[in-house]
Design a protein around this motif. Structure first.
Motif, PDB file in Angstrom:
ATOM      1  N   ASP A  80      -2.040   8.593   4.853  1.00  0.00           N
ATOM      2  CA  ASP A  80      -2.832   7.409   5.170  1.00  0.00           C
ATOM      3  C   ASP A  80      -4.033   7.232   4.245  1.00  0.00           C
ATOM      4  OD1 ASP A  80      -1.227   6.453   7.322  1.00  0.00           O
ATOM      5  OD2 ASP A  80      -2.004   8.093   8.552  1.00  0.00           O
ATOM      6  N   ARG A  98       1.359   5.706   2.502  1.00  0.00           N
ATOM      7  CA  ARG A  98       2.479   5.546   3.435  1.00  0.00           C
ATOM      8  C   ARG A  98       3.132   4.184   3.240  1.00  0.00           C
ATOM      9  NH1 ARG A  98       3.352   8.054   8.578  1.00  0.00           N
ATOM     10  NH2 ARG A  98       1.238   8.872   8.501  1.00  0.00           N
ATOM     11  N   ASP A  99       2.326   3.148   3.069  1.00  0.00           N
ATOM     12  CA  ASP A  99       2.874   1.809   2.827  1.00  0.00           C
ATOM     13  C   ASP A  99       3.751   1.796   1.581  1.00  0.00           C
ATOM     14  OD1 ASP A  99       1.478   0.670   5.005  1.00  0.00           O
ATOM     15  OD2 ASP A  99      -0.271   0.250   3.747  1.00  0.00           O
ATOM     16  N   GLN A 114       6.364  -0.841   2.394  1.00  0.00           N
ATOM     17  CA  GLN A 114       5.654  -1.741   3.304  1.00  0.00           C
ATOM     18  C   GLN A 114       4.280  -2.136   2.759  1.00  0.00           C
ATOM     19  OE1 GLN A 114       5.886   0.534   7.098  1.00  0.00           O
ATOM     20  NE2 GLN A 114       7.209  -1.123   7.796  1.00  0.00           N
ATOM     21  N   SER A 115       4.154  -2.102   1.442  1.00  0.00           N
ATOM     22  CA  SER A 115       2.864  -2.430   0.831  1.00  0.00           C
ATOM     23  C   SER A 115       2.601  -3.925   0.762  1.00  0.00           C
ATOM     24  CB  SER A 115       2.808  -1.866  -0.592  1.00  0.00           C
ATOM     25  OG  SER A 115       3.812  -2.483  -1.400  1.00  0.00           O
ATOM     26  N   GLY A 126       1.973  -3.028   5.785  1.00  0.00           N
ATOM     27  CA  GLY A 126       2.397  -2.497   7.069  1.00  0.00           C
ATOM     28  C   GLY A 126       3.056  -3.486   8.003  1.00  0.00           C
TER      29      GLY A 126
END
Length: 387
Positions: A98, A123-124, A129-130, A169
């Motif tokens: 994160d 993480r994204d 999921q960016s 996200g």
């Protein structure tokens, strides 16, 4: 040493094993006939054994059968190696999932924030999921070598422009630029260029010398080719996109890598991390760009989990790759300690789903053979909770 790993001593095989190998040979031949490719190599891993099957020829008119030492491009399959580097640096405490991309951007680089949205995290990037697009909007320079562009300067300039498809996200949308930015962040956190970290943490310990973004002339001499390959610069350095799509490898190197992922008992923490689902499709408002090899139902770090209601207890994790004259398909059955890698010297996106389905069928057969040999107690994956 690698040749010993790949060599199968036929005299020690039982009759059922011989029959199974004949079935594997037939499945590979069927895949090759359907591909229409000049050359193909299939690697299977099950029960700790690596087997390599070559079909066709390495180059037009060569008459040479592709084998475990043939150099190939793995395209987006490069991302599963990026996932492993991320996992290793996480284990070493050099980053957190994160952490923001900004934290590891490096001096003079700024990550813009979409209005009303939070910052992009590692993480994204790992989960696509960016909110970033698939690639940079500007085209490559004339005569750019395959996968040698865009470099860090280009992608960070693109990021500075603030172009995003969605807030971080909120949805999954396949992004090569996201993985190259992740590679830049790993280099910053690890204190060395990404290619150096990959060698130090992953490929060198496994003696995977042919998995590289900087192939030598000797390695390039083993590069497979077909009619789709741009021969103007077929084997140039690909450091610019090593984290997303630029890696070269060989079938035997891929077999060693896959065996490491599925045959370590108990599994290492980093292996668990890359083989466990993080986000289910049902938890995402949208998930685009992951269904070509079969409907996806979850995204992990680098990998995609196949949706298969009849096999829910033993899911397949897989990854496709394509470009510069090659297509590849990599798939794992972690709970049955089996894996497969398929590469062809051809780009045909309409054929890729068929190749993936054939690979999945062969992989399921491998998994059943393992269970028949060692029993259901082998079907265990005791991993800690995902951090």
């Amino acid at each position: 040493m690698k040749k010993l790993v790949a060599t199968l001593c036929m005299s020690l095989l039982s009759m059922p094993a011989l029959a199974a190998k004949a079935d594997h040979e037939a499945a590979v031949s069927s895949m090759f006939a359907d591909s229409g490719a000049l050359g193909m190599v299939v690697v299977t891993v099950h029960g700790g054994l690596i087997q390599v099957y070559g079909r066709g020829e390495t180059r037009p008119g060569s008459g040479t059968l592709p084998d475990g030492q043939s150099l190939v491009r793995i395209g987006s399959g490069s991302q599963v190696f990026t996932a492993e580097v991320l996992a290793r640096l996480l284990e070493q405490g050099k980053l957190s999932l994160d952490d923001t991309l900004q934290r590891h951007a490096g001096a003079g680089r700024t990550v813009p924030r979409r209005t009303g949205a939070r910052e992009i995290t590692l993480r994204d990037l790992a989960l696509h999921q960016s909110g970033l697009p698939r690639g940079v909007t500007s085209g490559p320079p004339k005569n750019a070598a395959p996968f040698a562009w865009p470099g860090a300067e280009v992608r960070w300039a693109e990021l500075k422009g603030g172009k995003t498809e969605a807030a971080p996200g909120t949805q999954a949308d396949y992004s090569n630029i996201g993985y190259d930015l992740l590679g830049d962040a790993l280099a910053s956190a690890g204190g060395a260029p990404y290619a150096t970290l990959l060698a130090r943490l992953v490929t060198a310990p496994l003696q995977m010398a042919d998995t590289t973004a900087t192939p030598t002339p000797a390695q390039c001499a083993r590069l497979m080719s077909g009619p789709d390959l741009d021969n103007s610069d077929p084997c140039g350095a690909t450091i610019a996109t090593a984290a997303s799509s630029g890696l070269f490898s060989t079938p035997l190197d891929m077999g060693v890598w896959l065996r490491k992922l599925v045959s370590v008992v108990p599994p290492e923490a980093s292996t668990c991390m890359v083989l466990k689902p993080w986000v289910a499709r049902a938890a995402m408002p949208a998930m685009k760009g992951f269904d070509m090899p079969g409907p996806a139902d979850a995204l992990g770090i680098g990998w995609v989990r196949l949706a298969d209601g009849q096999q829910a207890a033993s899911p397949i994790w897989h990854k496709t790759g394509s470009g510069a004259g090659f297509m590849s398909y990599t798939a794992l059955l972690p709970q049955q300690r089996s894996a497969i890698f398929v590469v062809v010297s051809k780009v045909d996106m309409k054929m890729l789903p068929r190749m993936a389905r054939a690979g999945q069928n062969l992989l399921r057969q491998l998994g059943q053979e393992v269970l028949a040999q060692v029993g259901s107690e082998f079907n265990q994956m005791a991993c800690p909770a995902t951090p």
